[in-house]
Design a protein around this motif. Structure first.
Motif, PDB file in Angstrom:
ATOM      1  N   PRO A  13       0.606  -1.083   0.154  1.00 36.46           N
ATOM      2  CA  PRO A  13       0.071  -0.112   0.463  1.00 36.46           C
ATOM      3  C   PRO A  13       0.740   0.491  -0.183  1.00 36.46           C
ATOM      4  CG  PRO A  13       0.347  -1.287   2.354  1.00 36.46           C
ATOM      5  CD  PRO A  13       0.645  -1.648   1.169  1.00 36.46           C
ATOM      6  N   LEU A  71      -6.750   0.795   2.352  1.00 37.94           N
ATOM      7  CA  LEU A  71      -5.419   0.844   2.320  1.00 37.94           C
ATOM      8  C   LEU A  71      -5.334  -0.319   3.087  1.00 37.94           C
ATOM      9  CD1 LEU A  71      -4.052   4.388   2.124  1.00 37.94           C
ATOM     10  CD2 LEU A  71      -3.777   2.452   0.045  1.00 37.94           C
ATOM     11  N   LEU A  74      -5.543  -3.339   1.086  1.00 36.64           N
ATOM     12  CA  LEU A  74      -4.798  -3.584  -0.085  1.00 36.64           C
ATOM     13  C   LEU A  74      -3.014  -4.155   1.133  1.00 36.64           C
ATOM     14  CD1 LEU A  74      -3.698  -0.675  -2.118  1.00 36.64           C
ATOM     15  CD2 LEU A  74      -5.168  -2.841  -2.440  1.00 36.64           C
TER      16      LEU A  74
END
Length: 165
Positions: A13, A71, A74
């Motif tokens: 990320p 995020l 991710l």
């Protein structure tokens, strides 16, 4: 969020964060200070040297108007990919190797990296074509060649009769 996740699944990320900051023309230092973080922390994350924790991910997502949790997800997908690559293949495909080749040892206790030369020599001395192919695939041809060159027995070839013709 689904498009962001699907598009960048498996990528750290921090790399995505760095791209977003560049796209919005925001410098890392002022951005870090604006969310109450140390600039070194943001830099380490954007370089992929540090994981992005959930609390920080939420701060970043809010500041950049990203969907909540994107995020963090991710990071989770990156961690999964990283873990899979670590445990992926520490051994050759044992279903292709006869256990009788290793009659004198427990095949589950072989350190395939430390004992690579001995394993390669044994397979090329006593193994069939399928076993030789698996060893070439697992160790790569350069390592196999180097190990066979160390042998004091007859010269081995890593090619099948079909390949050398």
């Amino acid at each position: 969020m689904n498009t962001l996740i699907e598009k960048y699944k498996g990528i750290h990320p921090g790399i995505i964060l760095e791209r977003l900051l560049k796209k919005k023309a925001i410098s890392q230092r002022p951005f870090a200070l604006s969310i109450g973080e140390h600039p070194q922390t943001i830099n380490a994350i954007t370089k992929g040297r540090r994981k992005l924790n959930i609390a920080l991910a939420l701060k970043i997502e809010e500041k950049l108007s990203l969907e909540e949790g994107s995020l963090a997800l991710l990071q989770t997908y990156f961690d999964i990919k990283d873990e899979k690559s670590k445990t992926k293949q520490n051994t050759p495909d044992l279903t292709l190797l006869r256990k009788s080749l290793f009659w004198d040892t427990d095949i589950s206790k072989i350190d395939w990296q430390k004992q690579s030369v001995a394993v390669i020599k044994r397979i090329f001395e006593r193994g069939n074509d399928i076993e030789k192919e698996e060893i070439k695939h697992f160790y790569k041809i350069a390592i196999v060649k180097a190990a066979l060159e160390q042998s004091n027995r007859k010269p081995y070839t890593i090619y099948n009769n079909k390949e050398s013709a």
